[in-house]
Design an enzyme around this catalytic site. Sequence first.
Site, mmCIF file in Angstrom:
data_model
loop_
_atom_site.group_PDB
_atom_site.id
_atom_site.type_symbol
_atom_site.label_atom_id
_atom_site.label_comp_id
_atom_site.label_asym_id
_atom_site.label_seq_id
_atom_site.Cartn_x
_atom_site.Cartn_y
_atom_site.Cartn_z
ATOM 1 N N HIS A 24 0.864 -1.175 0.000
ATOM 2 C CA HIS A 24 0.000 0.000 0.000
ATOM 3 C C HIS A 24 0.898 1.221 0.000
ATOM 4 O O HIS A 24 1.731 1.398 0.882
ATOM 5 C CB HIS A 24 -0.924 0.028 1.224
ATOM 6 C CG HIS A 24 -1.851 1.198 1.197
ATOM 7 N ND1 HIS A 24 -3.049 1.167 0.526
ATOM 8 C CD2 HIS A 24 -1.740 2.450 1.709
ATOM 9 C CE1 HIS A 24 -3.640 2.333 0.654
ATOM 10 N NE2 HIS A 24 -2.858 3.139 1.361
ATOM 11 N N CYS A 25 0.751 2.055 -0.991
ATOM 12 C CA CYS A 25 1.608 3.226 -1.146
ATOM 13 C C CYS A 25 0.874 4.472 -0.663
ATOM 14 O O CYS A 25 -0.138 4.859 -1.254
ATOM 15 C CB CYS A 25 2.009 3.392 -2.603
ATOM 16 S SG CYS A 25 3.111 4.784 -2.870
#
Length: 114
Positions: A24-25
């Site tokens: 997850h960025c």
Amino acid sequence: RVYKPARAHHCSVCHRCVQRFDHHCPWVSNCVGHGNHKLFCLVLFHSAALALYVLACMAQSVFTSNVRTSPNFFPAIATFGLCAVFALCMVPFFGMHLRFVLRNVTTLEAIVGA
């Protein structure tokens, strides 16, 4: 039971299942997975290339011109330093993800060792 595809994981931030989950960025505010991994790598490539380009332009401007005698010398040196730090972060980060792509490994698999 619900079928879970291979290499799919549940994102604890987005609360959804992502096929070929990488990570997850927070910078793109989304999960990086099967559908957008190419776009994420392109963002990294363009960020690294732009950082190197700006660093080269700033180096040429700071070290070969008469900026040292002008009142803009400190802002130019500060900008050059920020570009250098950004380039030193982005280029290895892009290289790491390029290595993952060439080995067909996600970030999660590389960290966990799956």
